[in-house]
Structures are given as C-alpha cells and as structure tokens.
Enzyme design. Sequence first.
Site: not given
Ligand SMILES: [Zn+2]
Length: 173
Positions: A82, A85, A130, A133, A153
């Site tokens: 990510c 985070c 995610c 976060c 995607c």
């Molecule tokens: Zn994250």
Amino acid sequence: MNRRTLIAGLMTFPALSVVSRLSLGGAQTHEVAMKFTPLEVPHSYWRDKVSAQAYEVLFEEATEPAGSSPLDDVDEEGTFVCAACYLPMFDSESKFDSGTGWPSFTQPIEGHMATKQDFKMIWPRTEYHCARCGGHQGHVFNDGPPPRGERWCNNGLALRFVPIDETLPELRA
Ligand SMILES: [Zn+2]
C-alpha cells in the site's frame, strides 16, 4: 587438482545445490504474513505523506488513467505494498497482464484487503481497499484467469513495488 582445491570444491558443492533448489522450487517471496490492527486516523492524516495524485486515488477514490502507471509493466519478483501505510497488498506471483492498462492481479494477500460495493458506474462494482489504512486500491471483477476467475484491477498510484532483493519497509502510520 591439488588437495586444497578438491576440498574447496567439495565445500562449495552443497551450497550450490541449495541455491539451485531454491530457484527451481518456484518464485521467491517476501515474508508477508504479519499481524496488524486497522489504523484509526482521518484520511487527511495521509495528505502530506503521499503524492497529491496518490491521495486522490487512495482517499478520494479517484481512478488513474489507463496505461499511466509504470507498475503495469513490472514483471519482476517482489511485493506490491500500500502506498500509504506499506501493508503488503499483492505478491508478484499473482500479477498478470490483463491488457486493461492497470496493474492486475488474480488475488490479494489474504486478510490484507477489505471490500465494499459501490455504484459509481450505475451497476454495482466491488471496491476494495487496504485493510489497515482504508486506502482505496481498485475494483475486483469476475473475468480473471482460472482457477479463481478474479481480476483485481488496481491503481498503480496506490501501490509501491518492493523488489525481492529489497527489504519490505516497516508499516507506517
Ligand atoms: Zn494501507
């Protein structure tokens, strides 16, 4: 061959066989299974920690233009984390070329992604983000390759690629 080189040869042979076993045994991966608790910070917290474009994707659910991400062409071994985070999102083993112009994957790292339905395109789509976060990553569709048939995607701006020879960054908050 004198005794010394014979011994050196015998000593390096087991090491070489270990290396070849590793490379024959399939792709290497980072250790991505990690314990984490969802962060409880407002989206604005990330504003000065990611680029303005990444912020629009991650926390305002914008979609980057197709074909705009250099990550679409990455086919090295490693992990996609990510961009906010740094929680690992995808292993490179699950990446495939969908021809859409967005980085695409057959499956996320288990437990690291959460989903919700959105209706921005009128018909329902499954948005995913995610799990740590809450940063928006992309949408998942049911027209992917077997065996799972899923196509995750993703916006390249929401990811950062960490090659296998680099250590994963510490999770950040
Ligand atoms: Zn994250």
